[in-house]
Design an enzyme around this catalytic site. Structure first.
Site, PDB file in Angstrom:
ATOM      1  N   VAL A 174       0.258   6.750  -5.870  1.00 29.81           N
ATOM      2  CA  VAL A 174       0.615   7.230  -4.773  1.00 29.81           C
ATOM      3  C   VAL A 174       3.025   6.453  -5.026  1.00 29.81           C
ATOM      4  O   VAL A 174       3.221   6.621  -4.854  1.00 29.81           O
ATOM      5  CB  VAL A 174       0.634   7.466  -3.278  1.00 29.81           C
ATOM      6  CG1 VAL A 174       1.747   7.851  -1.966  1.00 29.81           C
ATOM      7  CG2 VAL A 174      -0.572   8.150  -3.145  1.00 29.81           C
ATOM      8  N   ASP A 175       2.172   5.023  -4.623  1.00 28.19           N
ATOM      9  CA  ASP A 175       3.113   3.882  -4.472  1.00 28.19           C
ATOM     10  C   ASP A 175       3.812   4.424  -6.029  1.00 28.19           C
ATOM     11  O   ASP A 175       4.817   3.973  -5.610  1.00 28.19           O
ATOM     12  CB  ASP A 175       2.600   2.408  -4.628  1.00 28.19           C
ATOM     13  CG  ASP A 175       2.748   3.074  -3.152  1.00 28.19           C
ATOM     14  OD1 ASP A 175       3.344   2.725  -2.200  1.00 28.19           O
ATOM     15  OD2 ASP A 175       1.410   1.731  -2.582  1.00 28.19           O
ATOM     16  N   VAL A 176       3.058   4.583  -6.695  1.00 27.55           N
ATOM     17  CA  VAL A 176       3.352   4.258  -8.224  1.00 27.55           C
ATOM     18  C   VAL A 176       4.453   5.300  -8.694  1.00 27.55           C
ATOM     19  O   VAL A 176       5.535   5.108  -8.775  1.00 27.55           O
ATOM     20  CB  VAL A 176       2.611   4.240  -9.114  1.00 27.55           C
ATOM     21  CG1 VAL A 176       2.815   4.293 -10.855  1.00 27.55           C
ATOM     22  CG2 VAL A 176       1.997   2.725  -9.289  1.00 27.55           C
ATOM     23  N   GLY A 179       7.992   5.893  -6.160  1.00 19.83           N
ATOM     24  CA  GLY A 179       8.543   4.066  -7.427  1.00 19.83           C
ATOM     25  C   GLY A 179       9.188   5.296  -8.034  1.00 19.83           C
ATOM     26  O   GLY A 179      10.597   4.917  -8.493  1.00 19.83           O
TER      27      GLY A 179
END
Length: 402
Positions: A174-176, A179
């Site tokens: 999710v973070d990736v 980004g």
């Protein structure tokens, strides 16, 4: 493969003021830095990005986690709780093209560093906020982390064994992906500014990112109204498209076309599985997967993995070994593509880092500098961009501003 520096990069004339920490924001700014942007990473004096302490493992004094998303950046320490520190941020923002931050919604406004305040100083500023739930809506004040967003956004409900518990993805996806969405939006905003001279505000939510890449699973739900199920390593819409146990391990098989399935039946010595009318179309195979898959599984258990892979590849049937991480970086294709590169660090020695993904022919991405030490570039940045002298910088340091 060694990191190299090309003579021209696409974003070489772009400056990014990076107030983000942990993963989503730093991943986005690292991608911009790989493409040539000057990224000034602002960190809390004496502490820095929280991932600096997220070890073991360590490489010299650095956590591996911190090293993973902070190459090609300059580290500047500024205390945002200090009025003088906030004035430094305003001055740096006025000289930057892009600002990226991932504080909780409302934090930057309380600090007087929100988009409206900084756009009044610099109308061309592109300001990107990354948060768990976005800057609007009933959940905007909640903290958001990758794991909880995977749970909230539905991906865990469709990941894991058919009869087992829900599973998270093995990396902070999710973070990736948040980004990645941030980078796409920033580049679009840069293009808009090129035409109009106008900056703009970008609001990226981890939840939106995760819901956004439900793609076909979401569309299946929209089409049928039925709750999507977990299929383990299988596919809801394509059969056979899953892992199979072999005589000595496992392989992944991805048959995406009827012609591939027909060739598969020949390779495995089961032409009857093609001649059966139930299996001659993908729709039929999906409908009758409970009949077909056990028969395929019985066949694949009869030979070792490599023997099957050689036969499948010879027939141009998509298949793969299930590599562990060491096997990935020993793979000749991964090595050829430069997905592991080395660079020297003054404290940690030779570092191996993931290589940039995009391969641009005229303006290639590159690893130019290693992840910085905390505050390594504070003096240089304040001198170069704000014209501060040694005495002024020393005074700011004495006051705890930097």
């Amino acid at each position: 493969m060694d990191a190299t520096t090309p003579s021209i990069q696409a974003l070489a004339d772009i400056r990014v003021l990076d107030l983000s920490r942990i993963l989503a924001g730093p991943y986005a700014t690292m991608m911009l830095a790989d493409l040539g942007a000057e990224v000034i990473k602002v960190e809390q004096p004496g502490v820095g990005d929280g991932t600096r302490a997220w070890g073991p493992p360590w490489v010299g004094p650095f956590s591996a986690y911190y090293l993973s998303v902070n190459r090609n950046k300059r580290s500047v320490t500024i205390n945002l709780k200090s009025e003088q520190g906030r004035e430094l941020i305003k001055a740096l923002a006025a000289r930057s093209d892009i600002l990226v931050e991932n504080f909780k919604a409302g934090t930057m406004e309380r600090l007087g560093l929100d988009y409206d305040s900084l756009a009044a100083i610099h109308p061309g500023l592109i300001y990107c906020s990354i948060s768990g739930y976005g800057q609007t809506g009933p959940y905007k004040d909640r903290p958001g982390y990758d794991f909880m967003i995977q749970a909230h956004g539905g991906i865990m409900s469709i990941t894991g064994p058919v009869e087992g518990p829900p599973y998270k993805v093995g990396v902070a996806v999710v973070d990736v992906t948040a980004g990645l969405y941030a980078v796409s939006a920033i580049l679009a905003a840069l293009h808009h500014r090129e035409r109009t001279g106008q900056g703009q505000y970008i609001d990226i939510a981890l939840l939106d990112a995760q819901v956004g890449w439900l793609v076909n699973v979401a569309q299946n739900y929209f089409a049928t109204g039925e709750k999507p199920k977990r299929y383990g390593n299988a596919h809801p819409n394509i059969v056979p498209y899953e892992t199979f146990e072999t005589a000595d391990g496992y392989l992944a098989l991805a048959v995406g076309a009827d012609a591939q399935y027909q060739r598969l039946c020949q390779v495995i010595g089961r032409p009857d599985l093609w001649e059966d009318a139930r299996f001659q179309t993908n729709a039929g195979r999906v409908t009758h997967r409970d009949i077909l898959i056990p028969q395929l599984q019985e066949v694949f258990r009869s030979r070792p993995t490599q023997a099957w892979l050689d036969a499948l590849w010879a027939a141009t049937i998509p298949a793969s070994p299930i590599n562990d991480i060491p096997a990935v970086f020993a793979d000749p294709q991964v090595q050829h593509r430069g997905m592991a590169q080395t660079i020297q660090h003054p404290q940690a020695g030779e570092l191996t880092l993931l290589g940039p993904v995009p391969k641009l022919s005229r303006t290639p991405a590159a690893i130019r500098t290693p992840p910085p030490m905390l505050g390594e570039h504070t003096d240089a940045v304040l001198q170069e961009l704000l014209g501060l002298g040694g005495d002024a910088i020393a005074h700011l340091r004495e006051e705890g501003v930097i």
